[in-house]
Design a protein around this motif. Structure first.
Motif, PDB file in Angstrom:
ATOM      1  N   ILE A  94       2.720   2.960  18.977  1.00  0.00           N
ATOM      2  CA  ILE A  94       2.151   2.756  20.312  1.00  0.00           C
ATOM      3  C   ILE A  94       1.319   1.481  20.268  1.00  0.00           C
ATOM      4  O   ILE A  94       0.204   1.483  19.734  1.00  0.00           O
ATOM      5  N   PRO A  95       1.822   0.367  20.768  1.00  0.00           N
ATOM      6  CA  PRO A  95       1.089  -0.897  20.667  1.00  0.00           C
ATOM      7  C   PRO A  95      -0.307  -0.788  21.270  1.00  0.00           C
ATOM      8  O   PRO A  95      -0.503  -0.226  22.354  1.00  0.00           O
ATOM      9  N   GLY A  96      -1.297  -1.300  20.529  1.00  0.00           N
ATOM     10  CA  GLY A  96      -2.657  -1.334  21.033  1.00  0.00           C
ATOM     11  C   GLY A  96      -3.401  -0.026  20.972  1.00  0.00           C
ATOM     12  O   GLY A  96      -4.513   0.075  21.522  1.00  0.00           O
ATOM     13  N   ARG A  97      -2.837   0.990  20.288  1.00  0.00           N
ATOM     14  CA  ARG A  97      -3.493   2.297  20.225  1.00  0.00           C
ATOM     15  C   ARG A  97      -3.505   2.813  18.788  1.00  0.00           C
ATOM     16  O   ARG A  97      -2.609   2.526  17.999  1.00  0.00           O
ATOM     17  N   ASN A  98      -4.522   3.614  18.486  1.00  0.00           N
ATOM     18  CA  ASN A  98      -4.580   4.374  17.242  1.00  0.00           C
ATOM     19  C   ASN A  98      -4.439   3.474  16.010  1.00  0.00           C
ATOM     20  O   ASN A  98      -4.927   2.366  15.991  1.00  0.00           O
ATOM     21  N   GLY A  99      -3.774   3.973  14.977  1.00  0.00           N
ATOM     22  CA  GLY A  99      -3.585   3.221  13.741  1.00  0.00           C
ATOM     23  C   GLY A  99      -4.676   3.497  12.727  1.00  0.00           C
ATOM     24  O   GLY A  99      -5.866   3.419  13.035  1.00  0.00           O
ATOM     25  N   VAL A 100      -4.262   3.854  11.494  1.00  0.00           N
ATOM     26  CA  VAL A 100      -5.204   4.150  10.416  1.00  0.00           C
ATOM     27  C   VAL A 100      -4.797   3.394   9.162  1.00  0.00           C
ATOM     28  O   VAL A 100      -3.639   3.003   9.000  1.00  0.00           O
ATOM     29  N   ALA A 101      -5.762   3.210   8.270  1.00  0.00           N
ATOM     30  CA  ALA A 101      -5.500   2.507   7.022  1.00  0.00           C
ATOM     31  C   ALA A 101      -6.485   2.980   5.966  1.00  0.00           C
ATOM     32  O   ALA A 101      -7.586   3.451   6.285  1.00  0.00           O
ATOM     33  N   VAL A 102      -6.082   2.836   4.698  1.00  0.00           N
ATOM     34  CA  VAL A 102      -6.989   3.050   3.578  1.00  0.00           C
ATOM     35  C   VAL A 102      -6.951   1.791   2.717  1.00  0.00           C
ATOM     36  O   VAL A 102      -5.871   1.359   2.283  1.00  0.00           O
ATOM     37  N   LEU A 103      -8.112   1.208   2.498  1.00  0.00           N
ATOM     38  CA  LEU A 103      -8.245  -0.006   1.700  1.00  0.00           C
ATOM     39  C   LEU A 103      -8.761   0.367   0.316  1.00  0.00           C
ATOM     40  O   LEU A 103      -9.739   1.106   0.192  1.00  0.00           O
ATOM     41  N   THR A 104      -8.097  -0.144  -0.711  1.00  0.00           N
ATOM     42  CA  THR A 104      -8.494   0.140  -2.088  1.00  0.00           C
ATOM     43  C   THR A 104      -8.460  -1.144  -2.910  1.00  0.00           C
ATOM     44  O   THR A 104      -7.737  -2.090  -2.587  1.00  0.00           O
ATOM     45  N   ARG A 105      -9.224  -1.164  -3.995  1.00  0.00           N
ATOM     46  CA  ARG A 105      -9.242  -2.349  -4.853  1.00  0.00           C
ATOM     47  C   ARG A 105      -7.924  -2.515  -5.601  1.00  0.00           C
ATOM     48  O   ARG A 105      -7.467  -3.626  -5.831  1.00  0.00           O
ATOM     49  N   THR A 106      -7.341  -1.408  -6.018  1.00  0.00           N
ATOM     50  CA  THR A 106      -6.054  -1.431  -6.711  1.00  0.00           C
ATOM     51  C   THR A 106      -5.068  -0.573  -5.931  1.00  0.00           C
ATOM     52  O   THR A 106      -5.469   0.363  -5.237  1.00  0.00           O
ATOM     53  N   PRO A 107      -3.784  -0.856  -6.029  1.00  0.00           N
ATOM     54  CA  PRO A 107      -2.808  -0.060  -5.282  1.00  0.00           C
ATOM     55  C   PRO A 107      -2.897   1.410  -5.669  1.00  0.00           C
ATOM     56  O   PRO A 107      -3.032   1.741  -6.857  1.00  0.00           O
ATOM     57  N   PRO A 108      -2.857   2.311  -4.694  1.00  0.00           N
ATOM     58  CA  PRO A 108      -2.871   3.740  -5.025  1.00  0.00           C
ATOM     59  C   PRO A 108      -1.570   4.153  -5.710  1.00  0.00           C
ATOM     60  O   PRO A 108      -0.554   3.456  -5.605  1.00  0.00           O
ATOM     61  N   VAL A 109      -1.623   5.281  -6.390  1.00  0.00           N
ATOM     62  CA  VAL A 109      -0.421   5.745  -7.088  1.00  0.00           C
ATOM     63  C   VAL A 109       0.539   6.449  -6.128  1.00  0.00           C
ATOM     64  O   VAL A 109       1.721   6.621  -6.441  1.00  0.00           O
ATOM     65  N   ALA A 110       0.055   6.850  -4.958  1.00  0.00           N
ATOM     66  CA  ALA A 110       0.925   7.473  -3.952  1.00  0.00           C
ATOM     67  C   ALA A 110       0.307   7.281  -2.579  1.00  0.00           C
ATOM     68  O   ALA A 110      -0.920   7.254  -2.430  1.00  0.00           O
ATOM     69  N   VAL A 111       1.186   7.113  -1.585  1.00  0.00           N
ATOM     70  CA  VAL A 111       0.777   7.006  -0.186  1.00  0.00           C
ATOM     71  C   VAL A 111       1.621   7.983   0.617  1.00  0.00           C
ATOM     72  O   VAL A 111       2.852   8.003   0.483  1.00  0.00           O
ATOM     73  N   ARG A 112       0.975   8.788   1.444  1.00  0.00           N
ATOM     74  CA  ARG A 112       1.693   9.760   2.265  1.00  0.00           C
ATOM     75  C   ARG A 112       1.257   9.633   3.725  1.00  0.00           C
ATOM     76  O   ARG A 112       0.057   9.521   4.014  1.00  0.00           O
ATOM     77  N   THR A 113       2.229   9.637   4.615  1.00  0.00           N
ATOM     78  CA  THR A 113       1.955   9.662   6.042  1.00  0.00           C
ATOM     79  C   THR A 113       2.834  10.735   6.673  1.00  0.00           C
ATOM     80  O   THR A 113       3.752  11.262   6.039  1.00  0.00           O
ATOM     81  N   TRP A 114       2.580  11.030   7.927  1.00  0.00           N
ATOM     82  CA  TRP A 114       3.406  12.029   8.612  1.00  0.00           C
ATOM     83  C   TRP A 114       4.752  11.464   9.029  1.00  0.00           C
ATOM     84  O   TRP A 114       5.644  12.214   9.390  1.00  0.00           O
ATOM     85  N   SER A 115       4.912  10.166   8.971  1.00  0.00           N
ATOM     86  CA  SER A 115       6.166   9.556   9.412  1.00  0.00           C
ATOM     87  C   SER A 115       7.080   9.151   8.266  1.00  0.00           C
ATOM     88  O   SER A 115       8.210   8.716   8.517  1.00  0.00           O
ATOM     89  N   ASN A 116       6.612   9.286   7.006  1.00  0.00           N
ATOM     90  CA  ASN A 116       7.448   8.798   5.910  1.00  0.00           C
ATOM     91  C   ASN A 116       8.341   9.867   5.301  1.00  0.00           C
ATOM     92  O   ASN A 116       8.971   9.633   4.271  1.00  0.00           O
TER      93      ASN A 116
END
Length: 293
Positions: free
Chosen positions: A61-83
């Motif tokens: 949805i352009p211009g709405r919502n959106g989340v992120a997690v910033l870390t110093r090193t890449p995480p070992v796993a990333v999970r979202t509801w869309s993946n």
């Protein structure tokens, strides 16, 4: 020490213009959970998140919502509801929210912790409480209220399942984000006049009650500031709310008990060098990482 923050930026491009990048550099956090990015990946400035690794879920949805997690090193796993991750089944009531960019979860590489970032729907009033003359928004027959209550019903089950999955893998669990609920009377300035306001409805607060216990999740900031009002994390742009500190505490760190006990300090960065980064302010907690692993 592990410094972790949550920040609703109310649009990353606007926040960057107000000094978000400078705040990132000055605050020197190890992990930052970000909500309301409000931009698709190709519209986010290249330097918006500094030198951090970015795990991003913008939704569609352009211009709405959106989340992120910033870390110093890449995480070992990333999970979202869309993946398409089947690690924890998504409750049916959360499926309509899959494309909205409201949740992301990462496993840190440098600490046995799973970080979850949530932007919970704002909601509204049930139909029977809506009075047009008292509302800033047009009456909607309770649609926004029903949407939020459906989300809460589904997310409560999901939260239990994903927390247990993290613990089964030997990881502590930390949920951060804009919950759009003030949990107790200490979490907003004018609690008496807001008892029939969305974000402080009895059923919203009761849902919050059910998520917290010494065996499940602990409100970290409240555990360190048990008897005071606030510290608030959101203020209206209108009037003198910010100057008078007439706000709401709706941005949280909710941690498993063992992780919560390692928290040594917690506070809200009300402004940065005299500038408000957003209508929210970052909530920053220092954890003793030597006591985690």
């Amino acid at each position: 020490m592990l410094r972790i923050a949550t920040a609703n930026v109310n649009g990353i491009r606007a926040a960057q213009r107000r000094g978000f990048g400078d705040w990132l550099d000055a605050r020197d956090c190890d992990v930052i959970a970000v909500q309301e990015v409000r931009a698709q990946p190709d519209k986010i400035p290249e330097d918006a998140f500094g030198n951090y690794h970015v795990a991003l879920e913008t939704g569609n949805i352009p211009g709405r919502n959106g989340v992120a997690v910033l870390t110093r090193t890449p995480p070992v796993a990333v999970r979202t509801w869309s993946n398409g991750s089947d690690r924890v089944p998504l409750p049916r009531k959360l499926r309509p929210f899959i494309p909205q960019g409201r949740y992301i979860e990462v496993d840190l590489a440098d600490a046995p912790v799973t970080i979850a970032c949530l932007y919970l729907p704002k909601g509204g009033l049930p139909a029977e409480m809506q009075r047009p003359e008292r509302m800033r928004e047009a009456p909607d027959g309770g649609a926004r209220y029903e949407r939020k209550m459906g989300f809460l019903a589904g997310f409560g089950r999901y939260l239990t399942a994903t927390r247990r999955a993290a613990l089964a893998e030997g990881r502590e669990f930390l949920l951060m984000g804009d919950m759009n609920i003030a949990h107790t009377r200490h979490d907003l300035t004018h609690w008496r006049r807001n008892q029939s306001h969305d974000g402080f409805l009895p059923e919203e607060r009761e849902w919050f009650d059910r998520q917290l216990s010494p065996r499940t999740l602990v409100d970290v900031v409240r555990s360190l500031h048990p008897d005071e009002d606030g510290p608030y994390s959101w203020w209206s742009w209108a009037g003198q709310s910010f100057a008078k500190d007439a706000g709401w505490r709706i941005d949280y760190h909710l941690a498993t008990s063992r992780l919560a006990r390692t928290a040594t300090s917690a506070g809200v960065d009300r402004d940065f060098r005299g500038m408000r980064l957003s209508d929210h302010s970052p909530v920053v907690v220092d954890y003793d990482d030597s006591a985690i692993g």
